[in-house]
Design a protein around this motif. Structure first.
Motif, mmCIF file in Angstrom:
data_model
loop_
_atom_site.group_PDB
_atom_site.id
_atom_site.type_symbol
_atom_site.label_atom_id
_atom_site.label_comp_id
_atom_site.label_asym_id
_atom_site.label_seq_id
_atom_site.Cartn_x
_atom_site.Cartn_y
_atom_site.Cartn_z
ATOM 1 N N LEU A 63 65.602 -108.915 101.795
ATOM 2 C CA LEU A 63 64.726 -108.316 100.787
ATOM 3 C C LEU A 63 65.418 -107.187 100.019
ATOM 4 N N LEU A 64 66.527 -106.688 100.551
ATOM 5 C CA LEU A 64 67.269 -105.632 99.862
ATOM 6 C C LEU A 64 68.160 -106.183 98.745
ATOM 7 N N LEU A 65 68.565 -107.449 98.866
ATOM 8 C CA LEU A 65 69.453 -108.032 97.856
ATOM 9 C C LEU A 65 68.789 -108.009 96.483
ATOM 10 N N GLY A 66 69.505 -107.488 95.515
ATOM 11 C CA GLY A 66 68.986 -107.389 94.158
ATOM 12 C C GLY A 66 68.188 -106.126 93.890
ATOM 13 N N THR A 67 67.998 -105.296 94.917
ATOM 14 C CA THR A 67 67.225 -104.069 94.759
ATOM 15 C C THR A 67 68.063 -102.987 94.073
ATOM 16 N N GLN A 68 67.485 -102.327 93.075
ATOM 17 C CA GLN A 68 68.158 -101.254 92.345
ATOM 18 C C GLN A 68 68.363 -100.049 93.261
ATOM 19 N N VAL A 69 69.563 -99.489 93.242
ATOM 20 C CA VAL A 69 69.897 -98.289 94.016
ATOM 21 C C VAL A 69 69.938 -97.103 93.063
ATOM 22 N N LEU A 70 69.364 -96.001 93.487
ATOM 23 C CA LEU A 70 69.340 -94.777 92.691
ATOM 24 C C LEU A 70 70.298 -93.746 93.267
ATOM 25 N N ASP A 71 70.840 -92.893 92.402
ATOM 26 C CA ASP A 71 71.654 -91.783 92.903
ATOM 27 C C ASP A 71 70.716 -90.651 93.318
ATOM 28 N N PRO A 72 71.238 -89.559 93.877
ATOM 29 C CA PRO A 72 70.357 -88.480 94.336
ATOM 30 C C PRO A 72 69.486 -87.849 93.243
ATOM 31 N N THR A 73 69.860 -88.039 91.961
ATOM 32 C CA THR A 73 69.061 -87.485 90.870
ATOM 33 C C THR A 73 68.018 -88.479 90.358
ATOM 34 N N GLY A 74 68.022 -89.707 90.905
ATOM 35 C CA GLY A 74 67.067 -90.721 90.488
ATOM 36 C C GLY A 74 67.588 -91.672 89.428
ATOM 37 N N VAL B 93 72.173 -96.812 89.679
ATOM 38 C CA VAL B 93 73.628 -96.963 89.754
ATOM 39 C C VAL B 93 74.063 -98.417 89.938
ATOM 40 N N GLY B 94 73.157 -99.304 90.241
ATOM 41 C CA GLY B 94 73.499 -100.713 90.449
ATOM 42 C C GLY B 94 72.552 -101.335 91.454
ATOM 43 N N ARG B 95 72.713 -102.623 91.635
ATOM 44 C CA ARG B 95 71.861 -103.354 92.581
ATOM 45 C C ARG B 95 72.652 -103.729 93.828
ATOM 46 N N ILE B 96 71.962 -103.779 94.952
ATOM 47 C CA ILE B 96 72.590 -104.239 96.192
ATOM 48 C C ILE B 96 72.830 -105.730 96.036
ATOM 49 N N GLU B 97 74.086 -106.126 96.080
ATOM 50 C CA GLU B 97 74.429 -107.535 95.902
ATOM 51 C C GLU B 97 75.001 -108.164 97.166
ATOM 52 N N GLU B 98 75.515 -107.346 98.058
ATOM 53 C CA GLU B 98 76.135 -107.862 99.282
ATOM 54 C C GLU B 98 75.984 -106.813 100.375
ATOM 55 N N ILE B 99 75.805 -107.291 101.597
ATOM 56 C CA ILE B 99 75.723 -106.398 102.747
ATOM 57 C C ILE B 99 76.726 -106.907 103.765
ATOM 58 N N ARG B 100 77.695 -106.086 104.107
ATOM 59 C CA ARG B 100 78.721 -106.478 105.081
ATOM 60 C C ARG B 100 78.341 -105.954 106.457
ATOM 61 N N THR B 101 78.430 -106.853 107.421
ATOM 62 C CA THR B 101 78.061 -106.506 108.792
ATOM 63 C C THR B 101 79.208 -106.823 109.734
#
Length: 108
Positions: free
Chosen positions: A9-20, A23-31
């Motif tokens: 559910l995180l894939l494609g989610t917009q990420v914000l910097d500390p000021t709101g 900065v981009g979307r989560i496209e990959e999660i490495r485990t």
């Protein structure tokens, strides 16, 4: 307290910097697997991360160049501890964008 988050559910989610600022979307999660458990190592955000997820570096770069893209390699590697998932629908960085490593095409 243990909390469960569905990573898909995180894939494609917009990420914000500390000021709101976005900065981009989560496209990959490495485990990484350790024993019977899996641990998140890093999140990849941005256009380059999308190409990584789709395993489409060569075709993706060709298409982007054809469309006139100048800034093709935009993406960042976010260590797990630098991502705030207090609200999984609005993930944010715990650091400034300048503190992150740029994501580059992996070497073969």
């Amino acid at each position: 307290m243990t909390r469960e988050i569905h990573l898909e559910l995180l894939l494609g989610t917009q990420v914000l910097d500390p000021t709101g600022k976005p900065v981009g979307r989560i496209e990959e999660i490495r485990t990484e697997q350790q024993g019977y458990e899996w641990f998140i190592q890093e999140y990849l955000i941005g256009n380059s991360a999308l190409l990584e997820r789709l395993s489409a570096w060569e075709i993706g770069l060709a298409i982007l160049r054809r469309l006139g893209a100048h800034k093709i390699y935009t993406g960042y590697s976010v260590p797990w501890q630098q991502m705030d998932l207090t609200d999984p629908q609005k993930p944010s960085l715990r650091c400034h964008l300048e503190e992150l490593e740029s994501f580059q095409k992996p070497t073969q």
